[in-house]
Design a protein around this motif. Structure first.
Motif, PDB file in Angstrom:
ATOM      1  N   GLY A 226       0.813  -1.306  -0.048  1.00  0.00           N
ATOM      2  CA  GLY A 226      -0.133  -0.055   0.040  1.00  0.00           C
ATOM      3  C   GLY A 226       0.926   1.175   0.014  1.00  0.00           C
ATOM      4  O   GLY A 226       0.466   2.269  -0.570  1.00  0.00           O
ATOM      5  N   GLN A 227       1.898   1.314   0.651  1.00  0.00           N
ATOM      6  CA  GLN A 227       2.867   2.451   0.732  1.00  0.00           C
ATOM      7  C   GLN A 227       4.010   2.357   0.206  1.00  0.00           C
ATOM      8  O   GLN A 227       4.896   3.001   0.168  1.00  0.00           O
ATOM      9  N   LYS A 228       4.371   1.269  -0.742  1.00  0.00           N
ATOM     10  CA  LYS A 228       5.428   0.808  -1.580  1.00  0.00           C
ATOM     11  C   LYS A 228       6.729   0.897  -0.852  1.00  0.00           C
ATOM     12  O   LYS A 228       7.744   1.160  -1.104  1.00  0.00           O
ATOM     13  N   GLN A 229       6.852   0.435   0.614  1.00  0.00           N
ATOM     14  CA  GLN A 229       7.916   0.371   1.075  1.00  0.00           C
ATOM     15  C   GLN A 229       8.611  -1.063   0.426  1.00  0.00           C
ATOM     16  O   GLN A 229       8.048  -1.892  -0.150  1.00  0.00           O
ATOM     17  N   ASP A 230      10.095  -1.179   0.750  1.00  0.00           N
ATOM     18  CA  ASP A 230      10.599  -2.229   0.482  1.00  0.00           C
ATOM     19  C   ASP A 230      10.258  -3.299   1.399  1.00  0.00           C
ATOM     20  O   ASP A 230       9.892  -3.074   2.909  1.00  0.00           O
ATOM     21  N   PHE A 231       9.959  -4.470   1.106  1.00  0.00           N
ATOM     22  CA  PHE A 231       9.204  -5.563   1.915  1.00  0.00           C
ATOM     23  C   PHE A 231       9.992  -5.986   3.299  1.00  0.00           C
ATOM     24  O   PHE A 231       9.528  -6.016   4.404  1.00  0.00           O
ATOM     25  N   GLU A 232      11.246  -6.014   2.931  1.00  0.00           N
ATOM     26  CA  GLU A 232      11.913  -6.464   4.265  1.00  0.00           C
ATOM     27  C   GLU A 232      12.154  -5.471   5.227  1.00  0.00           C
ATOM     28  O   GLU A 232      12.031  -5.535   6.521  1.00  0.00           O
ATOM     29  N   ALA A 233      12.161  -4.026   4.468  1.00  0.00           N
ATOM     30  CA  ALA A 233      12.111  -2.677   5.550  1.00  0.00           C
ATOM     31  C   ALA A 233      10.774  -2.780   6.189  1.00  0.00           C
ATOM     32  O   ALA A 233      10.890  -2.221   7.330  1.00  0.00           O
ATOM     33  N   ALA A 234       9.779  -2.963   5.667  1.00  0.00           N
ATOM     34  CA  ALA A 234       8.468  -2.959   6.194  1.00  0.00           C
ATOM     35  C   ALA A 234       8.290  -3.893   7.435  1.00  0.00           C
ATOM     36  O   ALA A 234       7.846  -3.784   8.244  1.00  0.00           O
ATOM     37  N   ALA A 235       8.641  -4.677   7.161  1.00  0.00           N
ATOM     38  CA  ALA A 235       8.785  -5.927   8.053  1.00  0.00           C
ATOM     39  C   ALA A 235       9.653  -5.695   9.229  1.00  0.00           C
ATOM     40  O   ALA A 235       9.234  -5.843  10.358  1.00  0.00           O
ATOM     41  N   LEU A 236      10.909  -5.021   9.220  1.00  0.00           N
ATOM     42  CA  LEU A 236      11.620  -4.692  10.196  1.00  0.00           C
ATOM     43  C   LEU A 236      10.856  -3.573  11.115  1.00  0.00           C
ATOM     44  O   LEU A 236      10.996  -3.667  12.213  1.00  0.00           O
ATOM     45  N   GLU A 237      10.292  -2.731  10.345  1.00  0.00           N
ATOM     46  CA  GLU A 237       9.501  -1.798  11.098  1.00  0.00           C
ATOM     47  C   GLU A 237       8.356  -2.141  11.824  1.00  0.00           C
ATOM     48  O   GLU A 237       7.996  -1.717  12.918  1.00  0.00           O
ATOM     49  N   VAL A 238       7.635  -3.481  11.460  1.00  0.00           N
ATOM     50  CA  VAL A 238       6.573  -3.957  12.317  1.00  0.00           C
ATOM     51  C   VAL A 238       7.047  -4.752  13.177  1.00  0.00           C
ATOM     52  O   VAL A 238       6.648  -4.937  14.305  1.00  0.00           O
TER      53      VAL A 238
END
Length: 316
Positions: A169-181
């Protein structure tokens, strides 16, 4: 090991990955036949990464206790288990219904199973081109690269939807998004789970290696990344760049490799549909441009459940 990673492990390790209903049916059908060798049971299990984990966890724990080397293929694991233990393991395995997974999380889990199977078939094909002695080792290593995502879907909470919202939805890198969550690396979490579950060394190496190392294990990394990217958009810039790295891994021209990869995916369509998975070469939204946002990710999760999704990592 970081505290966040350790906390996620404490949540995920006791929770088994499910045996799919289709796998149970196929295995019981094979069991009803006579004079089958044990390695003939491997194929349906290789369509089910969750049950693969259960089989390898059991067989390799037994072998390690006996001071023997862990097994690296499901075919060999079947021979180690024997008919009686296989029957027992099928009977004891829990389904998605047993794990009380709701429809949303069941669908998410199956999407990631389909991605894993796509990665496994692509990697097995590459193993043949590299003249790998045992192609099933590469197939299995690629099949199990996303075990952390599969385990997180089984929790039934907002973790995986929150990661996907950021990535798609926000077009973040998948692994970066996972790190954030999560508050920790998704690949580190997968590798820690794989170690604890006694999965083959090539599985763990794939989680720890760089895609650009061009080792045998990095092929599993590349296949898993390709399957995830192509499940959203075959023609995205990210997919194109991934195929270019795969071409260097294979020592071939990118156009040739890209065409072959797509042909392999198309050839898998009937098999995937029969298993109840979306085909890896599904037409939409793969023709969308890089700015396309799937409608399911256009409404932020936070707007419907702010407290639950504000920071999933805080819960662990």
């Amino acid at each position: 090991m970081s505290s966040k990673l350790n906390n996620w492990l404490e949540r995920l390790l006791p929770r088994p990955l499910p045996l799919l209903d289709t796998t149970r049916v196929e295995l019981n059908d094979l069991i009803s036949r006579s004079q089958l060798s044990m390695n003939q049971y491997a194929q349906p299990i290789l369509h089910d990464p969750g049950f693969c984990v259960q089989v390898l966890k059991k067989t390799n724990a037994q072998r390690l206790r006996a001071g023997r080397q862990p097994l690296t293929t499901i075919s060999n694991a079947m021979s180690h288990l024997g008919q009686g233990q296989l029957n027992e393991q099928i009977g004891q395995a829990q389904s998605m219904t047993d794990l009380a997974m709701d429809a949303t999380h069941q669908q998410g889990y199956l999407r990631y199973v389909a991605q894993a199977c796509h990665a496994a078939y692509q990697a097995r094909d590459w193993a043949h081109t590299r003249h790998t002695i045992e192609p099933e080792e590469m197939q299995l290593a690629s099949l199990l690269q996303n075990i952390a995502e599969l385990a997180l879907w089984c929790l039934g909470d907002n973790t995986m939807p929150a990661i996907e919202q950021r990535a798609y939805g926000q077009k973040q890198d998948f692994e970066a998004a996972a790190l954030e969550v999560l508050g920790c690396s998704l690949r580190d979490l997968s590798a820690a789970l794989a170690d604890a579950w006694h999965l083959p060394e090539l599985v763990v190496q794939g989680m720890k290696t760089s895609a650009r190392d061009f080792t045998l294990a990095s092929g599993a990394t590349l296949a898993s990344r390709l399957a995830r990217l192509s499940s959203r958009n075959w023609h995205s810039e990210d997919t194109r760049q991934c195929i270019e790295v795969i071409a260097k891994y294979q020592g071939k021209a990118a156009d040739e490799v890209g065409s072959h990869i797509h042909q392999t995916a198309v050839a898998l369509t009937d098999d995937f549909v029969a298993l109840g998975y979306l085909p890896p070469a599904f037409l939409l939204p793969m023709l969308a441009d890089d700015n396309y946002i799937d409608p399911q990710f256009q409404t932020p999760i936070e707007s419907t459940n702010t407290k639950a999704s504000a920071s999933v990592a805080e819960k662990v």
